[in-house]
Design an enzyme around this catalytic site. Sequence first.
Site, PDB file in Angstrom:
ATOM      1  N   GLY A  40       0.852  -1.186   0.000  1.00 37.32           N
ATOM      2  CA  GLY A  40       0.000   0.000   0.000  1.00 37.32           C
ATOM      3  C   GLY A  40       0.879   1.224   0.000  1.00 37.32           C
ATOM      4  N   ASP A  58       3.812  -4.331  -7.765  1.00 35.54           N
ATOM      5  CA  ASP A  58       3.216  -3.073  -7.276  1.00 35.54           C
ATOM      6  C   ASP A  58       3.737  -1.881  -8.076  1.00 35.54           C
ATOM      7  OD1 ASP A  58       5.762  -3.556  -6.085  1.00 35.54           O
ATOM      8  OD2 ASP A  58       5.390  -1.991  -4.612  1.00 35.54           O
TER       9      ASP A  58
HETATM   10  P1  AMP Z   1       8.867   0.713  -3.739  1.00 35.34           P
HETATM   11  O1  AMP Z   1       9.703  -0.523  -3.937  1.00 35.34           O
HETATM   12  O2  AMP Z   1       9.611   1.976  -3.630  1.00 35.34           O
HETATM   13  O3  AMP Z   1       7.776   0.786  -4.742  1.00 35.34           O
HETATM   14  O4  AMP Z   1       8.183   0.562  -2.307  1.00 35.34           O
HETATM   15  C1  AMP Z   1       7.620  -0.620  -1.833  1.00 35.34           C
HETATM   16  C2  AMP Z   1       6.719  -0.345  -0.649  1.00 35.34           C
HETATM   17  O5  AMP Z   1       7.446   0.236   0.419  1.00 35.34           O
HETATM   18  C3  AMP Z   1       5.576   0.597  -0.948  1.00 35.34           C
HETATM   19  O6  AMP Z   1       4.442   0.106  -0.263  1.00 35.34           O
HETATM   20  C4  AMP Z   1       6.026   1.903  -0.353  1.00 35.34           C
HETATM   21  O7  AMP Z   1       4.954   2.728   0.019  1.00 35.34           O
HETATM   22  C5  AMP Z   1       6.825   1.433   0.855  1.00 35.34           C
HETATM   23  N1  AMP Z   1       7.836   2.415   1.274  1.00 35.34           N
HETATM   24  C6  AMP Z   1       8.979   2.744   0.620  1.00 35.34           C
HETATM   25  N2  AMP Z   1       9.665   3.676   1.298  1.00 35.34           N
HETATM   26  C7  AMP Z   1       8.955   3.978   2.409  1.00 35.34           C
HETATM   27  C8  AMP Z   1       9.115   4.874   3.497  1.00 35.34           C
HETATM   28  N3  AMP Z   1      10.183   5.662   3.588  1.00 35.34           N
HETATM   29  N4  AMP Z   1       8.153   4.903   4.451  1.00 35.34           N
HETATM   30  C9  AMP Z   1       7.073   4.101   4.368  1.00 35.34           C
HETATM   31  N5  AMP Z   1       6.863   3.242   3.371  1.00 35.34           N
HETATM   32  C10 AMP Z   1       7.770   3.170   2.394  1.00 35.34           C
HETATM   33 MG    MG Z   2       6.248   1.163  -5.490  1.00 41.18          MG
END
Ligand code: AMP
Ligand code: MG
Length: 472
Positions: free
Chosen positions: A87, A244
């Site tokens: 999410g 995602d």
């Molecule tokens: P990504 O691989 O960047 O698409 O991120 C994967 C998941 O990690 C997604 O659900 C993001 O919302 C969450 N996410 C990445 N960085 C953060 C952060 N600094 N704080 C909270 N959630 C994060």
């Molecule tokens: Mg992402």
Amino acid sequence: MTLSIPFDNSYARLPEQLFSRQDPTEVGAPKFIAFNAGLADQLGISGYEDNGELARVFAGNEVPKGADPIAQLYAAHQFGQWNPQLGDGRAILLGEVDAKMGRRDIQLKGSGPTPYSRNGDGRAWLGPVLREYVVSEAMHALGIPTTRALAAMETGESVLRETVLPGAVITRVASSHMRVGTFQVMSARRDTEGLTALYEYAVDRHYPSAKDPLEFLKAVMDAQAALIAKWMSVGFIHGVMNTDNCAISGETIDYGPCAFMDEFDPMQVYSSIDRRGRYAYGNQPDIIVWNMAQLATALVPLMPDMDEAIQLFTQAVHSMPDVIQSYWTQAFGAKLGLSIPDANDVELINGLLKIMAAQKADFTNTFRTLSADNARDQFTNPLEFDAWAEGWKQRIEREPSATETMNAANPWVIPRNHQIEAMIQSAVSGDYAKFHEMNALLATPYTEQPDAVAYTRPPAEAERVQATFCGT
Ligand code: AMP
Ligand code: MG
């Protein structure tokens, strides 16, 4: 005049298990970096002259009138591993506008924690914010479907990563933020109400001519096939093709450790977290098929007969490599000046790529200089290139507008890694000149801009970026 965004929010009216209402978290000292006025105009946004107000709104300190902020739920396969709940952990959808160019989401990223943050801080640091701004706008200018960048603001707060870094928020605009993982989460929870609502919404928003889930699946696959072929044709490596980060709309989304290749290497990987090279340049066409198989699986419960659904969906997914190949041939054919490449031309294209890989030729410059007839300078052993070029020259005798075709398919400039790193370095020390310079330059990437020739040069050995970090 005060900022006015003509919000018309529809996702927030879907069944509530698809999202959580969540306001952005205020930051200490919002500071203006950039606002994309051209894009704002297209979205019908007005009254954006006050940078102070823009900083407050797009750093998350003021919720603009008409917004209905939510964090969206999704799940994902990350590097092939199932993760049942992700999410928006640090993104907040302010709302949508129903613009002339179509419905668009306006989303803050780095705007504070949400119910899906897990252990994350909900924040972003300046580096990835600026990288996404520059690269996503460059992709758009290259003619590649992508989310756009509307704004970037400093938060005036620091975030802790490997070190203490300045925080920032990017505002991104997307034709939607529905992902393969959004379907997966509803399907895995056996939430037929949620899955059906999501499916009907996605059809209506993106593929209104799709009459059933099979047609919908085929439409998404077609959009993704076209997208991946375009990535390949400019040497783009997304870096984290988890389900995602794979948009139903067919737009490039979630710029993390992405990069454009300098020298051509089919198995190039930059992302520091991609240790096994799952998302290497040359694997992208296979991975997108894998991702579409996950979408197909998630859609099965929408079909009346499961066995029949599995049979039809399997067939559809198996046909995807040919679809990608055909977009790929079109895209690379154009790079060689061929308006309607045929099956024989595939050999010609691969012939060049093979020599480029063997001699580590610069991807962008080799293709761009074909039309100026000096591509041989890109090779350490130009005789091999000459032998290939003989056959190519014969072939393009049948192409009256080869030069125009090539110059419209082969960018003169791309956002090279080492330039992005240098741009981030100077921004961290408070100097945004290079950030603005790159945005201006990359707005017309197919046009030669003699003042900016330094941006077309591959990195010197010392400038070479070995790895890009997810660095969130
Ligand atoms: P990504 O691989 O960047 O698409 O991120 C994967 C998941 O990690 C997604 O659900 C993001 O919302 C969450 N996410 C990445 N960085 C953060 C952060 N600094 N704080 C909270 N959630 C994060
Ligand atoms: Mg992402």
